[in-house]
Design an enzyme around this catalytic site. Structure first.
Site, PDB file in Angstrom:
ATOM      1  N   HIS A   1       5.726  10.170   0.329  1.00 47.52           N
ATOM      2  CA  HIS A   1       5.785   9.879  -1.102  1.00 47.52           C
ATOM      3  C   HIS A   1       5.536  11.120  -1.942  1.00 47.52           C
ATOM      4  O   HIS A   1       6.213  11.359  -2.940  1.00 47.52           O
ATOM      5  CB  HIS A   1       4.749   8.798  -1.422  1.00 47.52           C
ATOM      6  CG  HIS A   1       4.778   8.337  -2.829  1.00 47.52           C
ATOM      7  ND1 HIS A   1       5.733   7.462  -3.299  1.00 47.52           N
ATOM      8  CD2 HIS A   1       3.972   8.628  -3.876  1.00 47.52           C
ATOM      9  CE1 HIS A   1       5.507   7.241  -4.580  1.00 47.52           C
ATOM     10  NE2 HIS A   1       4.449   7.933  -4.956  1.00 47.52           N
TER      11      HIS A   1
ATOM     12  N   HIS B   1       8.612   1.799  -7.703  1.00 50.43           N
ATOM     13  CA  HIS B   1       7.337   1.172  -7.339  1.00 50.43           C
ATOM     14  C   HIS B   1       7.658  -0.045  -6.481  1.00 50.43           C
ATOM     15  O   HIS B   1       7.295  -1.170  -6.808  1.00 50.43           O
ATOM     16  CB  HIS B   1       6.539   0.801  -8.597  1.00 50.43           C
ATOM     17  CG  HIS B   1       5.144   1.333  -8.559  1.00 50.43           C
ATOM     18  ND1 HIS B   1       4.080   0.702  -9.115  1.00 50.43           N
ATOM     19  CD2 HIS B   1       4.635   2.459  -7.995  1.00 50.43           C
ATOM     20  CE1 HIS B   1       2.973   1.421  -8.908  1.00 50.43           C
ATOM     21  NE2 HIS B   1       3.292   2.483  -8.241  1.00 50.43           N
TER      22      HIS B   1
END
Lengths: 742, 226
Positions: A44, A90
């Site tokens: 990430h 998200h």
């Protein structure tokens, strides 16, 4: 505490990565240091699987002020004004807790924008969910939809940014992996842009905003020995957003920036305190020293590990000019926010973390921010696909009217009003074109310019051919902007894929990135930033490869061309011509999905040179005000485009040419086509011929019916526009088992 | 006409009201200006009218406007209204006026339990107020709403009283939120305070939709021209 192979594994680091950490430090890391490395080197934060491929993307252009590497990309829009924008995902949090997952997704991207000094003026969202019917988990999917939409609504509405557009698609592969990609754009003067580059030895490091809690501590750190059972139980998996706090943070930051006392500023996003400090230090080639005892905390007994990895929302880290701290404190206190000096900029280049008098971490900033491993993961196999390649036979339709109704009332193509009426799409009174059109448009009040934006992605196309599918997404996004008269100038992308450690998935990623690179270069829409979301898999089944493109365009502030017909008796011009499709390419269409329930073949064929000429012609049509309406042809082909442009009062009478099978002619999804209604057809046809673009008058607008004939004058479609509208509007509320909005 | 636009920390339509007064209203050739009033001000200063704008005053995690009513500026607004000053509460401003007791009734969650942003039809019920004097009785307006808690409720006696005293300013033609008797906006007994859920400031510019909200601000201007 000794670092065992177990602990390394729990931090999702490989032995090789651990060895690299040891060699960078010249010693064994402490447990806290290991935690810090694990988040900064996570996929990430570090983009370790995608970085070498992202380098292929074009990132410069005549409008680009700031490309990738900062919190957001920036382009100039003239007269000294700039816009900052980026898209971010998200996905995983939105599956676990749809409301807060989506809400904090909005919060995170908004901070990325205003940390650069730009006031957010628009949000768009690209959503993918599992199907609402015919799936064993349809009920759960519906709950996720409702939760995500209300989360976006809650956060954006309270913060005061209009949510002006987006897209929403349903496929089984997203049942366990919904995609929530949020795009935000803000505006400011070019000289007021702030960067996240720490400077000035001795300058104070100031923490502002919400207090730090145990929320959102990364999955990488779960189940580790240092947590007690009690603290584990207290730790929610997903962060909780507070849009009011974010609004205060926005106003306070913008006001504080005006004092001139801020040297650098960065929001605390993923890996919060750690990433903001080491990235600012690394960019400025300086050290950062922080005393965690000074960090505002909302829980007692937090360890250094927990504070460094906390992802509590609505926090910012500022490097200020020494001696001017009080000016900043005054501003933040005016807005009722915490603002405290927690450290300083130091010589060297290390991140040094003190806690209760102990040096908990001492790591070169560069090692964390820039020296994460980069992997060239194997991808020397064909991209994963399970659909047949060859054309599939299917029987001629016995009821094309019913097929059209099925398409316009499908979850993918129906009106998304149920979603966007929950968003305040008007606040700040800049929305020239809101949700439901081809592209959203917001004006910049301070200039005569407006900004057009469109988010586009097509997982089905990309599953069949990631490279061509990605190019089609870029083309469609640029076409959407051109349809409203805007010149595409830059783009951001969100790459949603499965597990990159599987070569056939990695191959999808590489193919798609190369497709985006080629198309963005071709359409002069350089990528100024974006986001990569990998490991979107459940039980070994990955999502369709889903790159989402957000293209930004510029146009003069004036009344925009709408996608709806305006008057009866207008000529209909199909800019770009009828195009073509065949049995193989029809397999990627919405018709194949909604009516036949199948997927096969290839995505539509794209000729980028021709596509660009269509865009240029369309922009000229718009600038000369020759069109009463304009609507791009995409999912569902010309029949669906005609249905979408129809109003209850105004429909169309159209004759199709090209000699294609009826289903292909009506519902084929060939690109490079835009439907225009006009009272000045001759001028448009002359213009098209000058641009070497096909196109002719295919019909006229009429009252209350949509009628489509083939060349032999057989009526293929004959329905009332009211029935089309009703089917489209009623579909989503019915699928979600909710009341039709009154 | 000098208008003070109150800014609570969570106001987010404050700039829209400011822009409508300063930029859109001035186009009609009359003199109007707007300035901001910070929420901890103890006086509204030298203004002719006060606007409480839309937004989320102090976050509104409690009932909307429940905390705002205790803010220093609301003490000043109470006094200003008591002295006959014009006060216009839009959306969150309406919620605050109700909480502050300047208007009767309450605003609760929309009947559909969802936030709604859309254009709605309104009927102008009375022109006997400084906010509506420039409109026609029965005039239809299309104005945007954008709220989650806009359902107007009151006891029967209050509703009857609002009717009998001609204090309903606007009614919805298609009730979007379950408001009793389709009420979209009401006046105080002194007729100098108007609270309404729809956003007239969002409908003052043809580029962003319509100019159907201008009539309300022009009425206010007219009240000062007299």
């Amino acid at each position: 505490m000794t670092i065992t192979p177990e602990i390394i594994k729990h931090h999702q680091l490989t032995q090789g990565e651990f060895d690299k950490i040891v060699s960078l430090l010249g010693r064994q890391p402490s447990y806290t240091e290991l935690g810090v490395f694990s988040v900064m080197w996570s996929e990430h934060c570090s983009y370790k699987s995608s970085r070498i491929h992202l380098k292929k993307l074009p990132t410069t252009g005549k409008y680009v002020v700031q490309g990738p590497g900062e919190n957001a990309g920036i382009i100039g829009i003239g007269d000294g004004w700039v816009v900052a924008f980026k898209i971010e995902s998200h996905n995983h949090p939105s599956y676990i807790e749809p409301f807060q997952g989506a809400a904090t997704g909005v919060g995170g991207i908004l901070r990325d924008i205003f940390t650069m000094g730009a006031r957010p003026i628009a949000v768009l969202d690209s959503l993918r969910f599992g199907p609402l019917t015919g799936s064993p988990v349809a009920e759960r999917n519906a709950r996720i939809v409702a939760g995500v939409v209300s989360g976006i609504s809650h956060y954006g509405n309270c913060f005061g940014v209009p949510t002006v557009g987006g897209e929403c698609i349903f496929e089984e592969c997203y049942s366990g992996n919904p995609l929530v990609n949020v795009f935000a754009l803000g505006v400011c003067r070019q000289e007021d842009v702030f960067f996240a580059k720490a400077k000035g030895i001795g300058n104070p490091v100031i923490y502002v905003g919400a207090k730090t809690g145990r929320d959102g501590i990364h999955g990488a750190s779960m189940a580790s020995a240092e947590f007690t059972e009690e603290s584990k139980q207290k730790r929610p998996n997903v962060q909780v957003g507070d849009p009011f706090m974010e609004k205060l943070l926005l106003e306070a930051c913008i006001e504080a920036m005006k004092t001139g006392a801020i040297v650098a500023i960065q929001d605390m996003g993923a890996a919060g305190l750690t990433s903001s400090s080491c990235e600012m230090g690394s960019r400025g080639e300086v050290g950062i020293e922080i005393d965690l005892d000074l960090v505002p905390q909302r829980e007692t007994g937090m360890t250094a590990y927990e504070m460094l990895l906390s992802e509590s929302q609505e926090r910012m880290l500022i490097v200020a000019e020494k001696g001017r701290e009080q000016e900043l404190f005054d501003v933040f206190h005016k807005w009722g926010l915490d603002a405290v000096t927690i450290g300083s900029v130091t010589e060297g280049g290390n991140l040094r973390i003190q806690h209760k008098g102990v040096l908990e971490a001492d790591i070169p900033n560069r090692a964390l921010a820039d020296e994460a491993p980069k992997y060239d993961r194997p991808h020397n196999v064909p991209p994963h696909r399970t659909a047949p390649l060859e054309a599939q036979e299917f029987a001629a339709s016995t009821d094309l009217n019913a097929d059209l109704m099925k398409l316009v009332s499908s979850a993918d193509l129906c009106s998304k009003r149920w979603i966007w009426e929950q968003y305040d799409y008007q606040v700040r009174t800049n929305t020239l074109a809101g949700p439901g059109g081809d592209a959203a448009i917001v004006r910049v009040k301070e200039t005569g310019q407006s900004i057009a934006m469109s988010l586009d992605g097509n997982g089905r196309y990309c599953f069949l051919d990631p490279r061509e599918g990605a190019k089609l997404a870029v083309a469609e996004s640029c076409r959407n902007l051109s349809t409203v008269g805007a010149l595409p100038v830059a783009a951001t992308n969100n790459l949603n894929f499965g597990n990159p450690e599987r070569p056939e998935i990695m191959a999808q990623l590489v193919e798609a990135v190369e497709g985006i690179a080629e198309a963005c270069a071709f359409f002069d829409a350089p990528i100024t930033g974006g986001n990569v979301s990998l490991y979107n898999e459940t039980l070994g089944e990955g999502i369709y490869p889903t790159p989402v493109l957000g293209v930004v365009g510029i146009l003069k502030t004036e009344m925009p061309v709408s996608s709806s017909f305006r008057s009866v008796g207008a000529d209909l011009v199909l800019v770009g011509g009828f195009g073509t499709t065949d049995g193989q390419r029809f397999g990627s269409s919405q018709y194949a999905k909604q009516v036949l329930g199948q997927l096969w073949g290839l995505p539509p064929a794209l000729d980028m040179g021709y596509e660009r000429r269509v865009h240029e012609a369309m922009r000229e049509i718009a600038s000369l005000h020759l069109a009463e309406s304009a609507h791009d042809l995409s999912d569902g082909g010309i029949a669906v485009a005609l249905a979408e442009s129809s109003t209850p009062a105004i429909g169309a009478h159209v004759t199709l040419e090209g000699g294609l099978r009826a289903e292909f002619a009506l519902f084929g999804e060939a690109p490079s086509r835009i439907l225009v209604s006009t009272k000045q057809a001759e001028q448009i046809l002359a213009l098209l011929s000058r641009h070497e673009v096909q196109g002719g008058v295919i019909g006229v607008t009429i009252g209350e019916r949509l009628q489509i004939k083939d060349e032999g004058k057989t009526l293929l479609i004959d329905v009332t526009t009211a029935s089309l509208r009703n089917a489209s509007e009623a579909a989503l509320p019915a699928l979600l088992h909710t009341q039709h909005a009154v | 006409m000098k208008v003070g636009v109150v800014v609570f920390p969570g106001s987010n339509c404050d700039h829209d009201a400011w822009y409508a007064i300063n930029k859109n209203l001035n186009r009609s050739g009359q003199v109007a200006s707007a300035e901001f009033i910070w929420h901890d001000a103890r006086s509204v200063g030298q203004v002719d009218a006060v606007i409480l704008p839309g937004g989320f005053s102090y976050g509104d995690y409690l009932r909307c406007g429940a905390i705002a009513r205790f803010s220093p500026v609301m003490q000043a607004v109470q006094k200003f209204a008591a002295d006959g000053g014009l006060v216009l509460g839009i959306c969150n401003g309406f919620q605050i006026l109700v909480e502050a007791g300047l208007l009767p009734g309450a605003l609760i969650r929309n009947a559909g339990l969802k936030f709604i942003c859309k254009d709605v039809g309104l009927e102008t019920v009375t022109t006997a107020s400084p906010f509506t004097s420039g409109l026609q009785k029965g005039q239809m307006l299309q104005l945007p709403i954008a709220h989650g808690e806009g359902q107007y409720i009151a006891d029967e006696r209050t509703l009857d009283q609002l009717n009998s005293e001609d204090r309903v300013a606007f009614r919805y033609t298609e009730n979007p939120n379950g408001s009793m008797r389709d009420i979209a906006g009401i006046l105080s007994a002194g007729r100098n305070v108007l609270g309404m859920m729809p956003h007239p400031e969002r409908a003052c510019d043809p580029l962003v939709g319509s100019t159907e909200g201008l009539g309300l601000f022009e009425s206010m201007l007219g009240a000062f021209a007299k």
